[in-house]
Design a protein around this motif. Sequence first.
Motif, PDB file in Angstrom:
ATOM      1  N   ARG A   1       0.867  -0.722  -0.172  1.00  0.00           N
ATOM      2  CA  ARG A   1       0.417  -0.118  -0.141  1.00  0.00           C
ATOM      3  C   ARG A   1       0.743   1.261  -0.207  1.00  0.00           C
ATOM      4  NH1 ARG A   1      -4.674  -1.315   4.358  1.00  0.00           N
ATOM      5  NH2 ARG A   1      -5.556  -3.299   3.391  1.00  0.00           N
TER       6      ARG A   1
ATOM      7  N   SER B   1      -2.647   5.080   2.963  1.00  0.00           N
ATOM      8  CA  SER B   1      -3.435   4.830   3.995  1.00  0.00           C
ATOM      9  C   SER B   1      -3.866   4.595   4.797  1.00  0.00           C
ATOM     10  CB  SER B   1      -3.203   2.776   3.355  1.00  0.00           C
ATOM     11  OG  SER B   1      -1.740   2.720   3.831  1.00  0.00           O
TER      12      SER B   1
ATOM     13  N   LEU C   1      -3.575   7.245   6.641  1.00  0.00           N
ATOM     14  CA  LEU C   1      -4.073   8.134   7.000  1.00  0.00           C
ATOM     15  C   LEU C   1      -5.808   8.273   6.831  1.00  0.00           C
ATOM     16  CD1 LEU C   1      -3.297  11.276   4.052  1.00  0.00           C
ATOM     17  CD2 LEU C   1      -2.511  11.503   6.266  1.00  0.00           C
ATOM     18  N   ASN C   2      -6.024   6.946   6.720  1.00  0.00           N
ATOM     19  CA  ASN C   2      -7.388   6.388   7.659  1.00  0.00           C
ATOM     20  C   ASN C   2      -7.204   5.703   8.311  1.00  0.00           C
ATOM     21  OD1 ASN C   2      -8.393   7.292   5.090  1.00  0.00           O
ATOM     22  ND2 ASN C   2      -7.444   5.330   4.031  1.00  0.00           N
ATOM     23  N   ILE C   3      -5.943   5.844   9.492  1.00  0.00           N
ATOM     24  CA  ILE C   3      -6.336   5.325  10.974  1.00  0.00           C
ATOM     25  C   ILE C   3      -5.610   6.549  11.830  1.00  0.00           C
ATOM     26  CG2 ILE C   3      -4.778   4.121  12.288  1.00  0.00           C
ATOM     27  CD1 ILE C   3      -4.067   2.417  10.430  1.00  0.00           C
ATOM     28  N   LYS C   4      -6.936   6.146  12.788  1.00  0.00           N
ATOM     29  CA  LYS C   4      -6.787   7.797  13.690  1.00  0.00           C
ATOM     30  C   LYS C   4      -7.215   6.750  14.820  1.00  0.00           C
ATOM     31  CE  LYS C   4     -11.042   9.704  14.480  1.00  0.00           C
ATOM     32  NZ  LYS C   4     -11.721  11.298  14.172  1.00  0.00           N
TER      33      LYS C   4
ATOM     34  N   TRP D   1      -9.336   6.726  18.245  1.00  0.00           N
ATOM     35  CA  TRP D   1     -10.650   7.252  18.821  1.00  0.00           C
ATOM     36  C   TRP D   1     -10.502   7.449  19.664  1.00  0.00           C
ATOM     37  CZ3 TRP D   1     -13.580   7.679  14.570  1.00  0.00           C
ATOM     38  CH2 TRP D   1     -13.466   7.222  13.933  1.00  0.00           C
TER      39      TRP D   1
ATOM     40  N   GLU E   1      -0.523  -1.234   9.895  1.00  0.00           N
ATOM     41  CA  GLU E   1      -0.676  -0.884   8.388  1.00  0.00           C
ATOM     42  C   GLU E   1       0.874   0.035   8.001  1.00  0.00           C
ATOM     43  OE1 GLU E   1      -3.560  -0.021   5.200  1.00  0.00           O
ATOM     44  OE2 GLU E   1      -4.013  -0.989   7.186  1.00  0.00           O
TER      45      GLU E   1
ATOM     46  N   THR F   1       1.681  11.475  10.375  1.00  0.00           N
ATOM     47  CA  THR F   1       0.506  10.753  10.495  1.00  0.00           C
ATOM     48  C   THR F   1       0.752   9.802  11.250  1.00  0.00           C
ATOM     49  OG1 THR F   1       1.515   8.873   9.508  1.00  0.00           O
ATOM     50  CG2 THR F   1       0.769  10.296   7.853  1.00  0.00           C
TER      51      THR F   1
ATOM     52  N   ARG G   1      -2.947  11.697  13.480  1.00  0.00           N
ATOM     53  CA  ARG G   1      -4.468  10.863  14.038  1.00  0.00           C
ATOM     54  C   ARG G   1      -4.526  10.960  15.869  1.00  0.00           C
ATOM     55  NH1 ARG G   1      -7.923  11.609  10.683  1.00  0.00           N
ATOM     56  NH2 ARG G   1      -8.634   9.970  10.731  1.00  0.00           N
TER      57      ARG G   1
ATOM     58  N   ASN H   1     -21.232  14.321   6.943  1.00  0.00           N
ATOM     59  CA  ASN H   1     -20.909  12.553   6.077  1.00  0.00           C
ATOM     60  C   ASN H   1     -22.077  11.710   6.373  1.00  0.00           C
ATOM     61  OD1 ASN H   1     -17.995  12.699   6.975  1.00  0.00           O
ATOM     62  ND2 ASN H   1     -18.343  12.218   9.126  1.00  0.00           N
TER      63      ASN H   1
END
Length: 156
Positions: free
Chosen positions: A47, A51, A53-56, A58, A73, A88, A92, A156
């Motif tokens: 990847r 990719s 940037l999709n992980i954060k 919570w 990842e 990154t 996040r 969203n």
Amino acid sequence: MCRVFPIKLKGPARVWFTKLAPSTVATFKELSGHFVTHFIGGQRYKRSSASLLNIKQWEDESLRSYMNHFNKEALLIDETDDKVLVTTFTNRLQPGEFFFSIYKNNLKMMADMLYKATKYMNAEDAMIAQGGRPKKRERQDDPLLDKGRKFARSRN
């Protein structure tokens, strides 16, 4: 070589080979070409660093869980740059003591980040083991921040 080739095949490769019609392959180069063409779809591609940037992290997610997810990842990415990983990862991350520490200590290498995170994760685990809970992040009562959240949710 064509006669020796099937001896080493197992599983799906052997099934594929047995289904080849007789006298359809004349050379080993042709056989290897058919093999690669058939099995190239099963190859796992690396990847891009985008990719990440999709992980954060919570709001209720532990640092350990976030680190595990981020590292899994990151391992799938081909030729990652340390600066991209650090950026990154920190962008996040939920604000808190660890987040503050990263910027306070000006961490620029992912190895340093992992070392520091491990110390925080161990402290978090020790607090939980003693029956305490890590401090929850205090919510700032900022009307502009709330308006931004409402706007982001409505899009969203």
